[in-house]
Design a protein around this motif. Structure first.
Motif, PDB file in Angstrom:
ATOM      1  N   ARG A 197     -14.699 -61.022  64.172  1.00  0.00           N
ATOM      2  CA  ARG A 197     -13.863 -60.022  63.487  1.00  0.00           C
ATOM      3  C   ARG A 197     -12.740 -60.664  62.677  1.00  0.00           C
ATOM      4  NH1 ARG A 197      -9.520 -56.652  65.936  1.00  0.00           N
ATOM      5  NH2 ARG A 197      -9.230 -54.771  64.679  1.00  0.00           N
ATOM      6  N   GLY A 198     -12.111 -61.673  63.232  1.00  0.00           N
ATOM      7  CA  GLY A 198     -11.024 -62.334  62.530  1.00  0.00           C
ATOM      8  C   GLY A 198     -11.484 -63.038  61.266  1.00  0.00           C
ATOM      9  N   MET A 199     -12.641 -63.693  61.327  1.00  0.00           N
ATOM     10  CA  MET A 199     -13.153 -64.375  60.141  1.00  0.00           C
ATOM     11  C   MET A 199     -13.580 -63.376  59.079  1.00  0.00           C
ATOM     12  SD  MET A 199     -12.680 -67.536  60.518  1.00  0.00           S
ATOM     13  CE  MET A 199     -13.643 -68.241  59.182  1.00  0.00           C
ATOM     14  N   LEU A 200     -14.157 -62.263  59.482  1.00  0.00           N
ATOM     15  CA  LEU A 200     -14.541 -61.232  58.524  1.00  0.00           C
ATOM     16  C   LEU A 200     -13.316 -60.704  57.781  1.00  0.00           C
ATOM     17  CD1 LEU A 200     -17.117 -59.258  60.728  1.00  0.00           C
ATOM     18  CD2 LEU A 200     -17.646 -60.786  58.815  1.00  0.00           C
ATOM     19  N   LEU A 201     -12.217 -60.510  58.516  1.00  0.00           N
ATOM     20  CA  LEU A 201     -10.982 -60.056  57.868  1.00  0.00           C
ATOM     21  C   LEU A 201     -10.438 -61.134  56.928  1.00  0.00           C
ATOM     22  CD1 LEU A 201      -8.690 -58.031  57.519  1.00  0.00           C
ATOM     23  CD2 LEU A 201      -7.579 -59.034  59.534  1.00  0.00           C
ATOM     24  N   LEU A 202     -10.534 -62.397  57.345  1.00  0.00           N
ATOM     25  CA  LEU A 202     -10.058 -63.481  56.496  1.00  0.00           C
ATOM     26  C   LEU A 202     -10.866 -63.553  55.201  1.00  0.00           C
ATOM     27  CD1 LEU A 202      -8.113 -65.863  56.199  1.00  0.00           C
ATOM     28  CD2 LEU A 202      -9.829 -67.305  57.322  1.00  0.00           C
ATOM     29  N   TYR A 203     -12.194 -63.440  55.297  1.00  0.00           N
ATOM     30  CA  TYR A 203     -13.024 -63.421  54.082  1.00  0.00           C
ATOM     31  C   TYR A 203     -12.576 -62.293  53.157  1.00  0.00           C
ATOM     32  CZ  TYR A 203     -16.320 -66.135  57.019  1.00  0.00           C
ATOM     33  OH  TYR A 203     -16.910 -67.062  57.845  1.00  0.00           O
ATOM     34  N   CYS A 204     -12.336 -61.118  53.746  1.00  0.00           N
ATOM     35  CA  CYS A 204     -11.938 -59.952  52.940  1.00  0.00           C
ATOM     36  C   CYS A 204     -10.582 -60.164  52.269  1.00  0.00           C
ATOM     37  CB  CYS A 204     -11.891 -58.707  53.824  1.00  0.00           C
ATOM     38  SG  CYS A 204     -13.510 -58.033  54.285  1.00  0.00           S
TER      39      CYS A 204
END
Length: 295
Positions: A197-204
């Motif tokens: 979840r954290g990496m997905l938010l970072l990509y976004c």
């Protein structure tokens, strides 16, 4: 022993466990600033980041793997008797190291030890907490204030993450496919940390960022590719990641904001469009969320 030169050797007819481990070991070598030392401790300090050395080696690894993927040089084969050993520790290790380095370049204060260096998170749960801390604390002007060498390194790290997820999804996972749909061989999926979840938010969040100059590497585009690779597929981990992007982190809003930005490079725009098309076609509810974001 891992050869000193980063080379991806391709078996034209079949991917075997040794081949898979070689690619992973080559990535590990590229990610370590001193390939002669066998250590899990990464010497990435705020003022002495060996970004140029790692970035150059990583670019070679990226170029080699991308070339082979584009040419369709890989083919797969079912390994009924070698499923447990096929996904070697080197694959998991390389993915975890890649994840740790991305976080460290974005925010060296999050993933560090008492000595000022960088260590990998011991568990996927710890990695998720670190990823979320980095993502939520990342400011919109991150790239503008980043040194040139670090910009290049972050670009190659994100490029490698996207290629790693693509390689794993297109080449490795099919080798584990079973006639039993409920037979899951990936309880320890190597891409877990890259799709948390954290990496997905970072990509976004990186999608919306401005690069310092026209000549700067297109980091938002590489982040867009990571987002696509993290949500493209039908395995449980990827389906969960796709659901998280739509329902949990306002991914549709980030994509609309990225899509409607002016004066952005065409390759980046196409990459964002691919994400939009993919989510609309796989998660119908995302269309309404995007319409709302536009309004």
């Amino acid at each position: 022993p891992v050869p000193r030169e980063i080379v991806v050797i391709i078996d034209r007819s079949v991917i075997i466990p040794a081949m898979t481990e070689l690619i992973a070991q080559s990535l590990l070598q590229a990610l370590n600033s001193n390939s002669s030392q066998e250590s899990s401790h990464l010497t990435l300090e705020r003022n002495e980041l060996p970004s140029s050395s790692i970035g150059q080696n990583l670019k070679k690894w990226n170029d080699d793997l991308e070339s082979e993927l584009l040419r369709g040089a890989f083919s797969t084969k079912k390994f009924e008797d070698e499923k447990s050993s096929f996904v070697s520790s080197a694959i998991k290790k390389s993915a975890d190291t890649l994840h740790s380095l991305i976080l460290n370049v974005v925010d060296p204060t999050i993933v560090s030890d008492a000595g000022g260096g960088t260590t990998e998170c011991e568990s996927d749960e710890e990695a998720e907490r670190s990823s979320w801390a980095v993502a939520t604390s990342t400011a919109g002007d991150l790239l503008v204030g980043m040194p040139c060498d670090n910009l290049s390194l972050l670009a190659e790290l994100l490029r490698a993450a996207g290629l790693f997820m693509r390689w794993f999804g297109q080449v490795i996972q099919p080798s584990f496919e079973s006639s039993d749909a409920n037979d899951n061989h990936f309880s320890n999926n190597p891409t877990t940390r890259l799709k948390c979840r954290g990496m997905l938010l970072l990509y976004c969040k990186i999608l919306e960022m401005e690069t310092p100059t026209i000549e700067s590497p297109d980091i938002p585009r590489f982040s867009s590719i990571c987002l696509f690779r993290a949500t493209y597929g039908n395995d449980d981990l990827t389906v969960s990641a796709r659901k998280t992007v739509v329902e949990s982190i306002d991914g549709c809003v980030f994509l609309v904001n990225a899509l409607t930005k002016r004066d952005q490079p065409i390759p980046r725009l196409f990459s964002v469009l691919r994400n939009v098309h993919h989510l609309v076609s796989t998660v119908p509810a995302s269309a309404a969320l995007m319409d709302k974001a536009i309004d």
